[in-house]
Design a protein around this motif. Sequence first.
Motif, PDB file in Angstrom:
ATOM      1  N   UNK A  65       0.851  -1.209   0.000  1.00 24.91           N
ATOM      2  CA  UNK A  65       0.000   0.000   0.000  1.00 24.91           C
ATOM      3  C   UNK A  65       0.874   1.242   0.000  1.00 24.91           C
ATOM      4  N   UNK A  66       1.893   1.247   0.838  1.00 23.98           N
ATOM      5  CA  UNK A  66       2.811   2.390   0.890  1.00 23.98           C
ATOM      6  C   UNK A  66       3.532   2.558  -0.442  1.00 23.98           C
ATOM      7  N   UNK A  67       3.923   1.455  -1.063  1.00 23.88           N
ATOM      8  CA  UNK A  67       4.599   1.528  -2.358  1.00 23.88           C
ATOM      9  C   UNK A  67       3.675   2.121  -3.424  1.00 23.88           C
ATOM     10  N   UNK A  68       2.430   1.723  -3.439  1.00 29.24           N
ATOM     11  CA  UNK A  68       1.470   2.257  -4.412  1.00 29.24           C
ATOM     12  C   UNK A  68       1.259   3.752  -4.186  1.00 29.24           C
ATOM     13  N   UNK A  69       1.077   4.152  -2.937  1.00 33.24           N
ATOM     14  CA  UNK A  69       0.920   5.583  -2.635  1.00 33.24           C
ATOM     15  C   UNK A  69       2.178   6.350  -3.047  1.00 33.24           C
ATOM     16  N   UNK A  70       3.343   5.762  -2.819  1.00 32.87           N
ATOM     17  CA  UNK A  70       4.601   6.405  -3.220  1.00 32.87           C
ATOM     18  C   UNK A  70       4.700   6.547  -4.731  1.00 32.87           C
ATOM     19  N   UNK A  71       4.191   5.562  -5.466  1.00 31.93           N
ATOM     20  CA  UNK A  71       4.154   5.653  -6.926  1.00 31.93           C
ATOM     21  C   UNK A  71       3.249   6.769  -7.399  1.00 31.93           C
ATOM     22  N   UNK A  72       2.108   6.927  -6.719  1.00 31.27           N
ATOM     23  CA  UNK A  72       1.201   8.036  -7.042  1.00 31.27           C
ATOM     24  C   UNK A  72       1.898   9.366  -6.760  1.00 31.27           C
ATOM     25  N   UNK A  73       2.604   9.434  -5.637  1.00 35.00           N
ATOM     26  CA  UNK A  73       3.331  10.660  -5.300  1.00 35.00           C
ATOM     27  C   UNK A  73       4.460  10.943  -6.286  1.00 35.00           C
ATOM     28  N   UNK A  74       5.003   9.898  -6.898  1.00 38.78           N
ATOM     29  CA  UNK A  74       6.010  10.133  -7.936  1.00 38.78           C
ATOM     30  C   UNK A  74       5.391  10.895  -9.102  1.00 38.78           C
ATOM     31  N   UNK A  75       4.171  10.510  -9.472  1.00 43.37           N
ATOM     32  CA  UNK A  75       3.479  11.231 -10.550  1.00 43.37           C
ATOM     33  C   UNK A  75       3.193  12.673 -10.136  1.00 43.37           C
ATOM     34  N   UNK A  76       2.876  12.879  -8.864  1.00 40.94           N
ATOM     35  CA  UNK A  76       2.615  14.232  -8.365  1.00 40.94           C
ATOM     36  C   UNK A  76       3.870  15.087  -8.487  1.00 40.94           C
ATOM     37  N   UNK A  77       4.997  14.572  -7.982  1.00 37.79           N
ATOM     38  CA  UNK A  77       6.200  15.414  -8.031  1.00 37.79           C
ATOM     39  C   UNK A  77       6.706  15.604  -9.452  1.00 37.79           C
TER      40      UNK A  77
END
Length: 107
Positions: free
Chosen positions: A4-16
């Motif tokens: 779950x944390x990895x998926x959220x981190x992937x979403x945050x990669x798109x954000x940054x």
Amino acid sequence: MSWIILIVSGVLEAVWATALGKSVGFTKLWPTVIFGAGLVLSMAGLAFAMRTIPIGTAYAVWVGIGAALTVLYAMIFGSEPASVLKILLILGLVGCVIGLKLVDGGH
């Protein structure tokens, strides 16, 4: 929990990544702030996930999610042209990310 944390981190990669483009070389305040916060949170989440998910799998999933969402965002909001081929390739990328999760049996 790591997934779950990895998926959220992937979403945050798109954000940054998106914020980096909108910062126009760090000349616009809020996109620059969003870039910095997104980058730190994304990397922290990736580092946390790598404690239990193999590094190659975690990194590939993180990059895949970030890349797919960044391209989709750009196509939806008009900064990149959409095409059937691009959409099929993004779906293929998402399929590969899901495949990596499925073959990561012990985690």
